[in-house]
Design an enzyme around this catalytic site. Structure first.
Site, short mmCIF file in Angstrom:
data_model
loop_
_atom_site.label_atom_id
_atom_site.label_comp_id
_atom_site.label_asym_id
_atom_site.label_seq_id
_atom_site.Cartn_x
_atom_site.Cartn_y
_atom_site.Cartn_z
N SER A 26 7.63 1.61 -7.76
CA SER A 26 6.63 0.58 -8.04
C SER A 26 5.84 0.91 -9.29
CB SER A 26 5.66 0.49 -6.85
OG SER A 26 4.59 -0.39 -7.13
N ASP A 52 9.25 -2.24 -4.93
CA ASP A 52 8.04 -3.05 -4.97
C ASP A 52 7.85 -3.58 -6.38
OD1 ASP A 52 5.15 -3.67 -3.99
OD2 ASP A 52 4.80 -2.43 -5.75
N GLY A 108 7.67 -7.68 -8.41
CA GLY A 108 8.47 -8.73 -9.03
C GLY A 108 9.37 -9.49 -8.07
N ILE A 109 9.16 -9.31 -6.78
CA ILE A 109 9.98 -10.07 -5.82
C ILE A 109 9.37 -11.47 -5.69
CG2 ILE A 109 10.81 -10.21 -3.43
CD1 ILE A 109 12.07 -7.90 -5.02
N ARG A 110 10.10 -12.46 -6.18
CA ARG A 110 9.56 -13.82 -6.19
C ARG A 110 10.43 -14.78 -5.38
NH1 ARG A 110 5.97 -11.23 -7.42
NH2 ARG A 110 4.75 -11.21 -9.34
N HIS A 145 2.97 -0.76 -9.41
CA HIS A 145 1.74 -1.33 -8.84
C HIS A 145 1.46 -2.73 -9.38
CE1 HIS A 145 0.83 2.46 -6.90
NE2 HIS A 145 0.96 3.08 -8.05
N ARG A 175 -0.45 -3.79 -13.17
CA ARG A 175 -1.84 -4.18 -13.35
C ARG A 175 -2.67 -3.09 -14.04
NH1 ARG A 175 -3.91 -4.25 -8.75
NH2 ARG A 175 -5.62 -5.67 -9.04
C1 LIG Z 1 -5.26 -8.03 -5.98
C2 LIG Z 1 -4.32 -6.85 -5.87
C3 LIG Z 1 -4.80 -5.65 -5.35
C4 LIG Z 1 -3.96 -4.54 -5.26
N1 LIG Z 1 -4.45 -3.35 -4.75
C5 LIG Z 1 -3.63 -2.29 -4.65
C6 LIG Z 1 -4.09 -1.05 -4.10
O1 LIG Z 1 -5.24 -0.91 -3.70
N2 LIG Z 1 -3.24 -0.02 -4.05
C7 LIG Z 1 -1.95 -0.13 -4.49
O2 LIG Z 1 -1.19 0.84 -4.41
N3 LIG Z 1 -1.48 -1.28 -4.99
C8 LIG Z 1 -2.28 -2.35 -5.07
N4 LIG Z 1 -1.81 -3.53 -5.59
C9 LIG Z 1 -0.41 -3.61 -6.03
C10 LIG Z 1 0.43 -4.16 -4.89
O3 LIG Z 1 0.37 -3.33 -3.76
C11 LIG Z 1 1.89 -4.25 -5.31
O4 LIG Z 1 2.34 -2.99 -5.80
C12 LIG Z 1 2.15 -5.28 -6.37
O5 LIG Z 1 1.37 -6.45 -6.16
C13 LIG Z 1 3.63 -5.59 -6.31
O6 LIG Z 1 3.98 -6.48 -7.29
P1 LIG Z 1 4.22 -8.05 -6.99
O7 LIG Z 1 2.85 -8.63 -6.85
O8 LIG Z 1 4.95 -8.47 -8.20
O9 LIG Z 1 5.03 -8.17 -5.71
C14 LIG Z 1 -2.62 -4.64 -5.69
C15 LIG Z 1 -2.14 -5.86 -6.20
C16 LIG Z 1 -2.98 -6.96 -6.29
C17 LIG Z 1 -2.42 -8.26 -6.85
#
Ligand SMILES: Cc1cc2nc3c(=O)[nH]c(=O)nc-3n(C[C@H](O)[C@H](O)[C@H](O)COP(=O)(O)O)c2cc1C
Length: 132
Positions: free
Chosen positions: A59, A92, A94-96, A61, A64
């Site tokens: 991942s 984890d 990019g799964i859409r 994450h 972001r």
């Molecule tokens: C609003 C938001 C909050 C998130 N908070 C966390 C977090 O606290 N810890 C973490 O490991 N990932 C966090 N993530 C990342 C997600 O767990 C995940 O890795 C990510 O959204 C996967 O990508 P995708 O949205 O393309 O499926 C967050 C994502 C979003 C959009």
């Protein structure tokens, strides 16, 4: 006040001092499965398995925090090779849709995690949008 709130958030949410020793510390204290999220490099995957993790979440994450990171799918083949079946590997980011799931499973992930897709559906069309 807003500044104090941000500082409190950063203190409790992220810990940049965390190291591999913390993982060893955790492994010593529980027999519960440990799943490590955020692995993108095969060396890190190998190291995680050597520290006794049960699962790895490939991942970035959601791109972001580290917006220049490589894509999880790009990283998946090398991580799978490094792990060599010694831990469960999940994908984890990019799964859409279903096609993304099938690609990830075909490459060798055991399962995928969905972050934002359900939230987008929810925003557009409520609970039916989320389900779809
Ligand atoms: C609003 C938001 C909050 C998130 N908070 C966390 C977090 O606290 N810890 C973490 O490991 N990932 C966090 N993530 C990342 C997600 O767990 C995940 O890795 C990510 O959204 C996967 O990508 P995708 O949205 O393309 O499926 C967050 C994502 C979003 C959009």
């Amino acid at each position: 006040m807003p500044r104090a709130a941000v500082e409190l958030f950063l203190e409790s949410y992220s810990r940049p001092t965390i190291t591999w020793d913390d993982l060893a510390w955790l492994r010593e204290r529980t027999r519960l499965p440990i799943v490590l999220k955020g692995v993108l490099h095969p060396d890190d995957a190998r190291r995680a398995v050597d520290h006794g993790v049960d699962g790895i979440v490939v991942s970035n994450h959601g791109g972001r925090q580290v917006d220049g990171a490589i894509g999880s799918m790009q990283a998946l083949p090398a991580v799978l090779q490094a792990v060599g079946g010694r831990a469960t590997v999940l994908l984890d980011r990019g799964i859409r849709g279903g096609a993304d799931v099938f690609k990830a499973l075909h490459v060798g992930a055991e399962a995928v995690l969905v972050g934002r897709a359900w939230a987008y559906g929810l925003a557009v069309a409520g609970s039916p949008g989320c389900a779809r």
